[in-house]
Design a protein around this motif. Sequence first.
Motif, PDB file in Angstrom:
ATOM      1  N   ASP A 384      -8.940  10.991   4.235  1.00 52.88           N
ATOM      2  CA  ASP A 384      -9.966  10.794   3.081  1.00 52.88           C
ATOM      3  C   ASP A 384      -9.372  10.530   1.780  1.00 52.88           C
ATOM      4  N   HIS A 385      -7.834  10.864   1.954  1.00 48.42           N
ATOM      5  CA  HIS A 385      -7.035  10.590   0.666  1.00 48.42           C
ATOM      6  C   HIS A 385      -6.875   9.036   0.870  1.00 48.42           C
ATOM      7  N   GLU A 388      -9.929   6.888  -0.014  1.00 49.38           N
ATOM      8  CA  GLU A 388     -10.354   7.056  -1.694  1.00 49.38           C
ATOM      9  C   GLU A 388      -9.422   5.853  -2.275  1.00 49.38           C
ATOM     10  N   GLU A 389      -8.073   5.929  -1.894  1.00 52.34           N
ATOM     11  CA  GLU A 389      -7.175   4.952  -2.358  1.00 52.34           C
ATOM     12  C   GLU A 389      -7.732   3.368  -2.202  1.00 52.34           C
ATOM     13  N   ARG A 392     -10.912   2.586  -4.184  1.00 52.29           N
ATOM     14  CA  ARG A 392     -10.471   2.328  -5.766  1.00 52.29           C
ATOM     15  C   ARG A 392      -9.438   1.027  -5.976  1.00 52.29           C
TER      16      ARG A 392
END
Length: 421
Positions: A384-385, A388-389, A392
């Motif tokens: 998930d991390h 997200e990166e 974005r």
Amino acid sequence: MARRSGSADLPLHGGRVPAWLGQRMARLGAVVAEAIVHHYGRDEFLRRLAHPFWFQSFGAVMGMDWHSSGITTSVIGALKRGLAPLSGELGLHVCGGRGRHSRQTPLELATIGARVGFDGAALAQASRLVAKVDSAAVQDGFELYLHGFIVADDGNWVVVQQGMREETRYARRYHWLSEGLKDFVEAPHAAIDGESRGEIVNLTDRRAAPSRARQLDLLRDLGPDGILRALPALDATKPPPAQLELPHLVMPAHHDVRPKDVMLRRLHGALAAAADRGPADFAELLLVPGVGARTVRSLALVAEVVHGAPCRFADPARFSLAHGGKDRHPFPVPLKVYDQTITTLKTAVAQAKLGQDERLEALRRLDAQARRLERAVDGPSFADHIAEERARSHDYGGRSVFGWEPPPGETEKQQRARKTR
């Protein structure tokens, strides 16, 4: 006095560091060095460079491919460029490099020694001996092609050199530190890092002292021709004595950063500390325009590189989560975040030079908070991390060797049109 302090096995990678990243690596590497020297002194910075796990983490936090052999070349090159203008102030000098640059090391040492007052000829001899030990006395199948010699004004030094083994497509990095070396020939290595790839002839082992003495006797008594005639009579089937195991760092061949490569609780601690300390320390104390939540998360990892103990660097891949990687793993380099990290650190270091340590101390508190929180906090999954990166990435100015990251949802046709405008 010097000692071997460790080494690392790294997959061989081709290609070059693009200018847009190399310039930033030089700036970030220099300001991290300044922060470490300010807090802990010049000798401690040399000790960090001599630690293979820290060195790998240092390269990863600068946006270089987190596991590759190229980290060695790029970090040495970045420090050589970044520290050159600061050599008078910090008293640190980077000599050598890859290929032909490595052969310039003795001349560079002599030139710097004449300028600052250390014995350049003696250090040039140390440089040659270190290279000889790792290429001849320890015969592990890796041919040296890089030699970096970092020396301080007082003559203390660290050597980082690297060899390659084409058949396995791996490189091995060797670290030396002048602190504590009693003998270049007998047991100069505090550690060797590297995956076992067959038997190694290690004539520097203390137990090899009789062998070294007997080799000299044979050369004196028989001469080179006599030794060649005696070789067929040797019992080649007798196994060599077991050798001491040395600590080692082995980086995997896979390009992507995987959950097993990262200590997730430490990542969660950094994320939580950025969320918790960020508003107090960075909006109210640092007062650097543009420092947002994403920059604080990068600063938390950079702060650990500055303040972390050796045990904190067992998972170098985690530090690639500060500024990604040029090959897009774990995500493209977020240039807007990277530039803000450099600006924030440079501002903090500049203030510290004027006796105002509050801004650098904010980084220390951020690191301390991360260590406290990692014992208790939870956070997003690794997948998930990273998702997200990547989502974005365009907003953060994401860039890799493949180009700029497009806006989310942009089609290939739209991308081509944008690139031609």
